[in-house]
Enzyme design. Structure first.
Site, PDB file in Angstrom:
ATOM      1  N   GLY A  39       0.493  -1.179   0.000  1.00 56.66           N
ATOM      2  CA  GLY A  39       0.000   0.000   0.000  1.00 56.66           C
ATOM      3  C   GLY A  39       0.569   1.361   0.000  1.00 56.66           C
ATOM      4  O   GLY A  39       1.660   1.445   0.486  1.00 56.66           O
ATOM      5  N   GLU A  88       2.937  -9.752  12.377  1.00 54.83           N
ATOM      6  CA  GLU A  88       3.396 -10.601  13.491  1.00 54.83           C
ATOM      7  C   GLU A  88       2.753 -11.976  13.376  1.00 54.83           C
ATOM      8  O   GLU A  88       1.605 -12.128  13.749  1.00 54.83           O
ATOM      9  CB  GLU A  88       3.034  -9.956  14.813  1.00 54.83           C
ATOM     10  N   TYR A  94       5.182  -1.050  28.872  1.00 54.57           N
ATOM     11  CA  TYR A  94       4.248  -1.910  29.600  1.00 54.57           C
ATOM     12  C   TYR A  94       5.046  -3.080  30.147  1.00 54.57           C
ATOM     13  O   TYR A  94       6.199  -3.306  29.746  1.00 54.57           O
ATOM     14  CB  TYR A  94       3.118  -2.418  28.684  1.00 54.57           C
TER      15      TYR A  94
END
Ligand SMILES: *[C@@H]1O[C@H](CO)[C@@H](O)[C@H](O)[C@H]1NC(C)=O
Ligand SMILES: *[C@@H]1O[C@H](CO)[C@@H](O)[C@H](O)[C@H]1NC(C)=O
Ligand SMILES: *[C@@H]1O[C@H](CO)[C@@H](O)[C@H](O)[C@H]1NC(C)=O
Ligand SMILES: *[C@@H]1O[C@H](CO)[C@@H](O)[C@H](O)[C@H]1NC(C)=O
Ligand SMILES: *[C@@H]1O[C@H](CO)[C@@H](O)[C@H](O)[C@H]1NC(C)=O
Length: 329
Positions: free
Chosen positions: A88, A101, A220
């Protein structure tokens, strides 16, 4: 003329990358991103329409995606934006980023290489015919240059991409590890291959130069429930996830947990990982010491920069600021 421009581009090289991902599911307003702390921001994710192969943005995200660049440039006019494609071309962003992934067979790796070569050809062609500068082209890859022994298409990657984002995290988590562990260890004595430094070295050895490698920083961590509250180091037995169904918790949430529970905090500089515990809850994560040590590592080893997943998980920009200051110092 074309050749000399290309050479100039190569000589000038890519400026350092201090990047972060944002995604709408974080429910964090784009206008609240402190874009002065970043050189590049990734807007995640667009999709690939499997029938037309066109990049499509879900209708619920269109409003935020279409104004993303304009919004983040209000605080930092020179920040560059990349549209991340999960799975794209587009003039409202400065570049494209592929997050697949994970390609997990030799055929998928071959197809990845073909896709990257086609993208590069299309982007060069577009900039030649429009006279506009080329879109940036990046991709996020597994921590090492092979995905469990299946090699990435290094030649296509080295030739086609401006840089690669190395996802140097998710090494340990309660859903796939019944012992606690440093989720994004930079070094891992005894389990060397499960570490960021090892992963980066495989990419360099395979042929992606250090100055095209951007190191991933997780904003995180993962929370485990300890089997025994008194056994609370790395690789301690656990009985499952804590705090959320997969144990993941943003840095801001972890900081809240620490202060609400008066949790004990530890920084292990050998591994480059933080952890904290209170009762039977144990959380492995990156605090300012780990972020700072990793950014120093990236700089000392000639890497192009770092990226964060994800900006909204930060706690009042503490980690973003630490990373930016460390790189700048
Ligand atoms: C290159 O660009 C031209 C003009 O925009 C277009 O007609 C052609 O299809 C493009 N080729 C490729 C391989 O993208
Ligand atoms: C060149 O880029 C500008 C701004 O990025 C855009 O408005 C314009 O449409 C582009 N030109 C072409 C021919 O694509
Ligand atoms: C953890 O997993 C390993 C292998 O997957 C298994 O041998 C071991 O018994 C498990 N330990 C616990 C405490 O569940
Ligand atoms: C917090 O923990 C420390 C030791 O880890 C202890 O000395 C202190 O009294 C605790 N404070 C509260 C308010 O529980
Ligand atoms: C850091 O972690 C490693 C790996 O578990 C361990 O061997 C080492 O003793 C720890 N260092 C400190 C100072 O606790």
């Amino acid at each position: 003329m074309l050749i000399s421009l290309l050479q100039l581009h190569l000589l000038a090289g890519q400026d350092a990358v201090r990047a972060g991902y944002w995604f709408p599911g974080s429910e964090f307003p784009v206008s609240d991103i402190d874009s002065t702390l970043f050189t590049h921001l990734f807007c995640a994710f667009a999709d690939l329409d499997p029938e037309t192969n066109q990049v499509v943005v879900a209708s619920s995200n269109q409003a935020q995606f279409s104004t993303f660049t304009q919004t983040v440039q209000q605080k930092n006019p020179s920040v560059k934006t990349l549209l991340s494609i999960g799975g794209g071309s587009n003039t409202i962003f400065h570049g494209l980023d592929l997050d697949w992934e994970y390609p997990s067979s030799a055929t998928e790796m071959t197809n990845l290489g073909l896709l990257l070569n086609e993208w590069r050809a299309a982007i060069d062609n577009e900039s030649t015919s429009t006279g506009n500068s080329s879109l940036l082209l990046a991709a996020a890859f597994f921590r090492s240059s092979d995905y469990y022994t299946i090699d990435y298409p290094i030649q296509a990657i080295a030739n086609s991409l401006d840089w690669i984002n190395v996802m140097a995290y998710d090494f340990y988590g309660p859903l796939w590890s019944n012992l606690t562990g440093p989720p994004a260890a930079l070094y891992n004595p005894g389990n060397d291959q499960v570490s960021g430094s090892y992963g980066v070295s495989t990419w360099i050895q395979a042929g992606v130069t250090a100055n095209k490698i951007v190191l991933g920083l997780p904003f995180y961590g993962y929370a485990w429930q300890l089997a025994d509250a008194n056994n609370h180091g790395f690789f301690a037995p656990s009985v499952g996830a804590a705090l959320s169904s997969d144990g993941s918790a943003g840095y801001g949430q972890i900081e809240d947990f620490i202060s609400e529970n008066n949790a004990t905090t530890v920084y292990n500089s050998t591994v480059v990982s933080n952890y904290c515990y209170s009762g039977t809850t144990w959380i492995g994560f990156d605090d300012t010491q780990s972020i700072s040590a990793k950014v120093s590592y990236a700089k000392e080893n000639g890497l192009l920069g770092y990226f964060a997943w994800h900006v909204a998980a930060d706690d009042d920009w503490v980690l973003s600021q630490t990373a930016s200051d460390t790189w700048g110092a």
